[in-house]
Design an enzyme around this catalytic site. Structure first.
Site, PDB file in Angstrom:
ATOM      1  N   GLU A 202       0.356  -0.912  -0.351  1.00  0.00           N
ATOM      2  CA  GLU A 202      -0.010  -0.266   0.134  1.00  0.00           C
ATOM      3  C   GLU A 202       0.633   1.252  -0.340  1.00  0.00           C
ATOM      4  O   GLU A 202       0.481   2.319   0.746  1.00  0.00           O
ATOM      5  CB  GLU A 202      -1.127  -0.066   1.296  1.00  0.00           C
ATOM      6  CG  GLU A 202      -1.842  -1.202   1.679  1.00  0.00           C
ATOM      7  CD  GLU A 202      -2.413  -1.688   3.017  1.00  0.00           C
ATOM      8  OE1 GLU A 202      -3.377  -1.614   2.824  1.00  0.00           O
ATOM      9  OE2 GLU A 202      -2.003  -0.781   4.026  1.00  0.00           O
TER      10      GLU A 202
ATOM     11  N   ARG B 263       1.462  20.732   5.800  1.00  0.00           N
ATOM     12  CA  ARG B 263       2.400  19.575   7.257  1.00  0.00           C
ATOM     13  C   ARG B 263       3.937  21.219   7.211  1.00  0.00           C
ATOM     14  O   ARG B 263       4.232  20.954   8.470  1.00  0.00           O
ATOM     15  CB  ARG B 263       2.980  18.310   7.033  1.00  0.00           C
ATOM     16  CG  ARG B 263       1.951  17.776   7.248  1.00  0.00           C
ATOM     17  CD  ARG B 263       2.089  16.087   6.721  1.00  0.00           C
ATOM     18  NE  ARG B 263       0.874  15.720   6.816  1.00  0.00           N
ATOM     19  CZ  ARG B 263       0.886  13.927   6.855  1.00  0.00           C
ATOM     20  NH1 ARG B 263       0.827  14.131   5.680  1.00  0.00           N
ATOM     21  NH2 ARG B 263      -0.295  13.502   7.052  1.00  0.00           N
TER      22      ARG B 263
ATOM     23  N   CYS C 115      -2.117  34.616   5.043  1.00  0.00           N
ATOM     24  CA  CYS C 115      -2.849  35.821   6.016  1.00  0.00           C
ATOM     25  C   CYS C 115      -2.377  35.173   7.600  1.00  0.00           C
ATOM     26  O   CYS C 115      -3.400  35.770   8.508  1.00  0.00           O
ATOM     27  CB  CYS C 115      -3.399  36.826   6.573  1.00  0.00           C
ATOM     28  SG  CYS C 115      -4.221  37.350   4.658  1.00  0.00           S
TER      29      CYS C 115
ATOM     30  N   GLY D  85       2.307   5.097  -0.931  1.00  0.00           N
ATOM     31  CA  GLY D  85       1.803   5.744  -1.722  1.00  0.00           C
ATOM     32  C   GLY D  85       2.361   7.156  -1.754  1.00  0.00           C
ATOM     33  O   GLY D  85       3.047   8.056  -2.533  1.00  0.00           O
TER      34      GLY D  85
HETATM   35  C1  LIG Z   1      -1.124   6.401   4.626  1.00  0.00           C
HETATM   36  C2  LIG Z   1      -1.353   4.656   4.247  1.00  0.00           C
HETATM   37  C3  LIG Z   1      -0.487   4.443   3.670  1.00  0.00           C
HETATM   38  C4  LIG Z   1       0.098   5.083   2.425  1.00  0.00           C
HETATM   39  O1  LIG Z   1       1.006   5.274   3.546  1.00  0.00           O
HETATM   40  P1  LIG Z   1       2.938   6.214   2.630  1.00  0.00           P
HETATM   41  O2  LIG Z   1       3.287   6.397   4.097  1.00  0.00           O
HETATM   42  O3  LIG Z   1       2.657   7.133   1.871  1.00  0.00           O
HETATM   43  O4  LIG Z   1       3.237   4.895   1.595  1.00  0.00           O
HETATM   44  C5  LIG Z   1      -0.569   3.282   3.400  1.00  0.00           C
HETATM   45  N1  LIG Z   1      -1.552   1.893   4.266  1.00  0.00           N
HETATM   46  C6  LIG Z   1      -1.964   2.649   5.342  1.00  0.00           C
HETATM   47  C7  LIG Z   1      -3.159   1.692   6.047  1.00  0.00           C
HETATM   48  C8  LIG Z   1      -1.850   3.964   5.289  1.00  0.00           C
HETATM   49  O5  LIG Z   1      -3.139   4.728   6.454  1.00  0.00           O
END
Ligand SMILES: *Cc1c(COP(=O)(O)O)cnc(C)c1O
Length: 453
Positions: free
Chosen positions: A295, A334, A370, A297
């Site tokens: 998973e 962030r 602002c 990202g």
């Molecule tokens: C946010 C998240 C990801 C992705 O994390 P990255 O650091 O972007 O790779 C994968 N699995 C779950 C459950 C998440 O909450």
């Protein structure tokens, strides 16, 4: 592809794209019409997806099911999800909104995984009906699933179902993104007294549970800590399968969290290094006895996003040089609120989009919002910036402009993907239009103007 070749390609494509963005009028201009644009490097994203797929394909026996589900929250843009699907990836979603995006991108239900610590009953029912995979976060959610798919419920058809565990292996460098602490809100805590025994029983009682899930955190969690969590996950799967006397757990979802280097154009650590770290910590993970889900990202998208913003004014106040730009808290939330954890590079370009040189002097780079803290960088050594120059903020393809923050009614900027032809010509394709003033007004309740009178 060697890491340095990768970086040169990325850097070269970026510089061509910046110049082309000015020439083609996506950003810049004296009238102030286009102060800000966001770019995505399509070739970079494709190369990264291919590197991920190749790293795992090389590690498992042929025929082992492996799904790479992109964490949609990192870049919730339909054309991006479509591009990744075209590269063979699926989607990890955390609720109805992200699920709708994945479906709009044409991602097949069997390539979608639903995780979230607060799924509603309606979301659970929709996920089951669609046949997408889902991972239960807690005991109460499992009880809800009992009522939906248990024997009493007529055993509705459904996709693969799993349970998220928290290995309680500890925090990384950024507390807010560490999900495997002793007290994290996610998953079933594996080291709490009695938890292991409870989990083994929970699986024995529910033959329809076939997966275990872990995600130890995002940026800042070191590879050995991620690998340790995966080792605990694998050991638990073996224990469950041993206890029930069959291979009930057939798939391990090992989450995302590969960190990104925000200080250079290098893509480190690589997916191959990640696979190697896992292989050292959990050799049996890749023996083909479990299907795998990942998973990722940030590591798929971050390096391939660039913010380009015009310097509107420059000033010196109390001896402090400040460049006032159009890139601030709305797209680097962030960084602005937690600057020590999320430093970004600032790349200086002139008004024509050529890299700017000149003796570096320390300058603050401020955004348009602002409040005093809306800063992307403080005391950063850069060639002196002037009105009309551009700043590039690289590494922003994940969780930056794709996670817009609506402060000051600053509009969501346009996003364009780009590709570079063999002759160096740059083609842009709009991914998301800029939010219009009419949209801002409508979303602010304009149709209900008199509602409170
Ligand atoms: C946010 C998240 C990801 C992705 O994390 P990255 O650091 O972007 O790779 C994968 N699995 C779950 C459950 C998440 O909450």
């Amino acid at each position: 592809m060697a890491a340095d070749t990768h970086a040169q390609g990325l850097t070269g494509r970026r510089n061509l794209a910046v110049r082309a963005a000015v020439e083609q009028g996506l950003v810049g201009g004296a009238d102030g019409a286009e102060p800000l644009v966001c770019l995505l490097d399509v070739a970079g994203i494709r190369a990264c997806a291919a590197a991920l797929t190749a790293a795992f394909a090389a590690a498992v026996p042929a025929g082992t099911p492996v799904l790479h589900a992109f964490a949609v929250k990192a870049a919730p843009l339909v054309p991006v999800l479509r591009l990744l699907a075209d590269a063979g990836l699926g989607c990890e979603v955390a609720g109805a909104g992200e699920l709708a995006l994945a479906r709009a991108a044409g991602v097949e239900p069997r390539h979608i995984v639903l995780d979230s610590p607060a799924k509603t009953a309606a979301e659970l029912r929709e996920a089951l009906a669609l046949g997408i995979a889902l991972n239960a976060d807690n005991r109460q959610e499992l009880e809800r699933l009992d009522a939906l798919v248990g024997p009493g419920a007529g055993a509705l058809p459904h996709g693969p179902l799993g349970v998220r565990i928290n290995p309680q292996t500890g925090a990384g460098a950024i507390d807010a993104l560490s999900t495997a602490t002793q007290t994290s809100k996610f998953g079933i805590a594996l080291r709490d007294p009695g938890a292991r025994e409870w989990l083994v029983r929970a699986f024995a009682d529910r033959p329809w549970l076939t997966r275990l899930h872990i995600h130890s955190g995002s940026q800042g969690v070191p590879l050995p800590l991620i690998a340790q969590g995966v080792r605990d996950l694998h050991a638990l799967a073996e224990e469950i399968n041993g206890a029930v006397g069959r291979r009930q757990v057939d798939t391990l979802d090992i989450g995302g969290g590969l960190p990104v280097d925000f200080t250079s154009d290098e893509q480190t650590p690589t997916y191959a290094q990640y696979v190697e770290a896992l292989r050292e910590a959990v050799p049996a993970l890749f023996d083909g006895s479990y299907g795998l889900v990942t998973e990722f990202g940030r590591s798929l998208l971050a390096k391939h996003g660039l913010v380009l913003a015009r310097v509107e004014y420059t000033k010196t106040t109390g001896g402090r040089p400040i460049a006032l730009t159009h890139a601030g808290v709305q797209l680097a939330t962030r960084t602005v609120y937690a600057p020590a954890s999320w430093p970004v590079r600032i790349l200086p370009y002139d008004a024509q989009g050529a890299p700017k040189s000149g003796a570096p002097t320390a300058q603050d780079v401020a955004g348009p919002a602002c409040f005093a803290g809306d800063l992307l960088a403080t005391a950063r050594d850069l060639p002196p910036l002037h009105p009309g120059d551009l700043i590039g903020v690289p590494d922003t393809g994940a969780y930056f402009f794709t996670a817009h923050y609506g402060y000051n009614s600053l509009p969501r900027p346009a996003v364009h993907g780009f590709t570079v032809g063999t002759g160096g010509e740059v083609r842009f394709a709009q991914v998301r239009p800029a939010q219009s003033l009419a949209q801002i007004v409508a979303e602010a309740g304009a149709a209900r103007r008199d509602a409170l009178l």
